[in-house]
Design an enzyme around this catalytic site. Structure first.
Site, mmCIF file in Angstrom:
data_model
loop_
_atom_site.group_PDB
_atom_site.id
_atom_site.type_symbol
_atom_site.label_atom_id
_atom_site.label_comp_id
_atom_site.label_asym_id
_atom_site.label_seq_id
_atom_site.Cartn_x
_atom_site.Cartn_y
_atom_site.Cartn_z
ATOM 1 N N LYS A 214 0.848 -1.187 0.000
ATOM 2 C CA LYS A 214 0.000 0.000 0.000
ATOM 3 C C LYS A 214 0.885 1.239 0.000
ATOM 4 C CE LYS A 214 -3.556 2.488 2.499
ATOM 5 N NZ LYS A 214 -4.610 2.436 3.506
ATOM 6 N N SER B 167 -10.326 5.531 -4.665
ATOM 7 C CA SER B 167 -11.259 6.635 -4.849
ATOM 8 C C SER B 167 -10.809 7.638 -5.908
ATOM 9 C CB SER B 167 -11.474 7.341 -3.518
ATOM 10 O OG SER B 167 -10.234 7.779 -2.984
ATOM 11 N N GLU C 236 7.247 -6.746 1.334
ATOM 12 C CA GLU C 236 6.015 -6.607 2.120
ATOM 13 C C GLU C 236 5.079 -7.793 1.877
ATOM 14 O OE1 GLU C 236 4.977 -4.755 4.429
ATOM 15 O OE2 GLU C 236 5.957 -2.807 4.371
ATOM 16 N N LYS D 111 1.099 10.115 5.490
ATOM 17 C CA LYS D 111 1.223 8.744 5.993
ATOM 18 C C LYS D 111 2.516 8.072 5.532
ATOM 19 C CE LYS D 111 -3.785 8.207 6.544
ATOM 20 N NZ LYS D 111 -4.958 7.296 6.451
ATOM 21 N N LYS E 233 -2.240 -1.498 -3.851
ATOM 22 C CA LYS E 233 -3.092 -0.314 -3.770
ATOM 23 C C LYS E 233 -2.249 0.945 -3.827
ATOM 24 C CE LYS E 233 -6.124 1.936 -0.514
ATOM 25 N NZ LYS E 233 -6.459 2.078 0.858
ATOM 26 N N TYR F 177 -15.242 0.891 -6.569
ATOM 27 C CA TYR F 177 -16.523 1.583 -6.386
ATOM 28 C C TYR F 177 -17.410 1.406 -7.615
ATOM 29 C CZ TYR F 177 -13.816 3.660 -2.639
ATOM 30 O OH TYR F 177 -13.031 3.825 -1.520
ATOM 31 N N ARG G 8 -10.779 10.030 1.717
ATOM 32 C CA ARG G 8 -10.651 10.705 3.013
ATOM 33 C C ARG G 8 -11.798 11.688 3.204
ATOM 34 N NH1 ARG G 8 -4.063 11.181 2.796
ATOM 35 N NH2 ARG G 8 -3.715 8.922 2.824
HETATM 36 C C1 PBG Z 1 -6.992 3.760 5.331
HETATM 37 C C2 PBG Z 1 -7.581 3.445 4.031
HETATM 38 C C3 PBG Z 1 -7.469 4.277 2.924
HETATM 39 C C4 PBG Z 1 -8.167 3.666 1.896
HETATM 40 C C5 PBG Z 1 -8.686 2.461 2.367
HETATM 41 N N1 PBG Z 1 -8.304 2.332 3.690
HETATM 42 C C6 PBG Z 1 -6.852 5.622 2.767
HETATM 43 C C7 PBG Z 1 -5.633 5.995 3.448
HETATM 44 O O1 PBG Z 1 -4.722 5.197 3.626
HETATM 45 O O2 PBG Z 1 -5.570 7.163 3.824
HETATM 46 C C8 PBG Z 1 -8.283 4.275 0.545
HETATM 47 C C9 PBG Z 1 -9.416 3.874 -0.284
HETATM 48 C C10 PBG Z 1 -9.639 4.730 -1.463
HETATM 49 O O3 PBG Z 1 -8.963 5.749 -1.722
HETATM 50 O O4 PBG Z 1 -10.584 4.401 -2.197
HETATM 51 N N2 PBG Z 1 -6.834 2.800 6.258
#
Ligand code: PBG
Length: 335
Positions: free
Chosen positions: A207, A287, A246, A230, A261, A326, A217
């Site tokens: 990730k 997203s 990982e 992050k 991701k 989505y 968010r």
């Molecule tokens: C956080 C989390 C995130 C997403 C899923 N779980 C965002 C982040 O790490 O800030 C992102 C999903 C998306 O953007 O559709 N635990």
């Protein structure tokens, strides 16, 4: 890895005409290498407390925050469309957030209530739970924060409890998205000790610290509250070998499947992970990827449906076994 064509053994033009196979629809269908099926889709859904809530997410046209009763309707729709599983993510307003994200452990939080409601009405659908503290912390980080640091081991202890709470509510797949070290092994142990040895773990293994999470968010109420970024726990987009390390760790700790991701900007990672480990490999079309396609389509700059289907097919071509998206319901309707 696909076998490389032996170029020396190929005919050459004019005996060889690559367009010959592309000329007609029947022929294109016969030689198509990759297929997208409804069985490949996990539908990402945002939850919000209440009743009869269907609140549009401004940055994700076509996505709504749904109350538990409304998610049951979505689950029924998914069942009718043949979508195997839903992935749930909770919205929390600023008042519901605390430094320690305690709401994550509430067996009656909106995630658990939605899971119970769905399992009662639509028991045959798979349910995936995001494990991390960011929907519940007042600083928007995935773990506990102390003096500006995100604590690892202390966070893992809470994530284990969060996972057990979710399994007890009926979730079938626990999907830690926090990127703390050692969490997969700890969660596996915690689930087993609590009698949930059949509950799967899908590790958000690779990730990345990505700008493409922006609309999410917003959707879960984190954008206003997130302090800093992050990058001390999510991966540097510059790295590819690190993704393999990982994934190796998460598989060794007992992950049943792994995830890359975001999706489209990281297809090279999907391919490397699939080729290297051969494990069930999922990809999250996040997203921002969704919003890009929707926004361009709304402006008339892209054919939204075609761009959606092409992006989903690209994940399959790169080696993904399944896609969290989505778009799942929209895509399923077209399949
Ligand atoms: C956080 C989390 C995130 C997403 C899923 N779980 C965002 C982040 O790490 O800030 C992102 C999903 C998306 O953007 O559709 N635990």
């Amino acid at each position: 890895m696909n076998k490389r064509p032996q170029h020396s053994s190929l005919a050459s033009f004019p005996a060889l005409r690559m367009r010959r196979l592309r000329r007609t629809d029947w022929s294109r269908r016969l030689v198509a290498q990759t297929r997208l099926s409804v069985d490949d889709l996990i539908w990402a859904i945002i939850l919000k407390d209440g009743q009869n809530v269907k609140e549009p997410v401004a940055s994700m046209p076509g996505v709504y925050r749904l109350s538990p009763d409304e998610t049951v309707k979505a689950a029924e729709e998914a069942r009718a469309l043949g979508i195997p599983a839903l992935a749930l993510f909770p919205y929390t307003d600023a008042e519901g957030r605390t430094p320690g994200g305690e709401e994550a452990l509430n067996p009656d939080n909106v995630m658990c209530r939605a899971a119970r409601a769905i399992k009662q009405q639509v028991p045959e659908i798979g349910l995936m739970a995001d494990v991390a503290l960011d929907p519940y912390t007042d600083h928007g980080h995935d773990g506990l924060m102390k003096d500006g640091e995100i604590l690892n081991d202390e966070t893992v202890e809470i994530l284990v409890k969060q996972s057990v709470v979710q399994a007890e509510a009926g979730f079938d797949i626990i999907a830690p998205s926090d990127m703390m070290d050692g969490r997969v092994g700890a969660i596996r142990k915690g689930l087993d000790e609590a009698g949930h040895s059949h509950v799967q773990i899908m590790a958000y293994a690779a990730k990345y610290a990505s700008a493409f999470y922006g609309p999410y968010r917003d959707a879960i109420g984190s954008s206003g509250v997130l302090k800093g970024d992050k990058r001390t726990y999510q991966m540097d987009p510059a790295n590819s070998d690190e993704a393999l390390r990982e994934v190796a760790l998460d598989l060794a700790e007992g992950a049943d499947s792994v995830m890359v991701k975001p999706g489209l900007p990281y297809l090279d990672i999907v391919r490397r992970v699939k080729d290297e480990f051969g494990a069930p490999t999922f990809v999250f079309q996040v997203s921002g990827e969704y919003a890009q396609i929707k926004a361009a389509a709304q402006n008339g700059w892209l054919d939204g449906d075609k761009a959606m289907m092409e992006s989903l097919l690209a994940f399959k071509r790169a080696g993904a076994d399944g896609i969290i998206t989505y778009f799942a319901a929209d895509a399923a309707r077209k399949l």
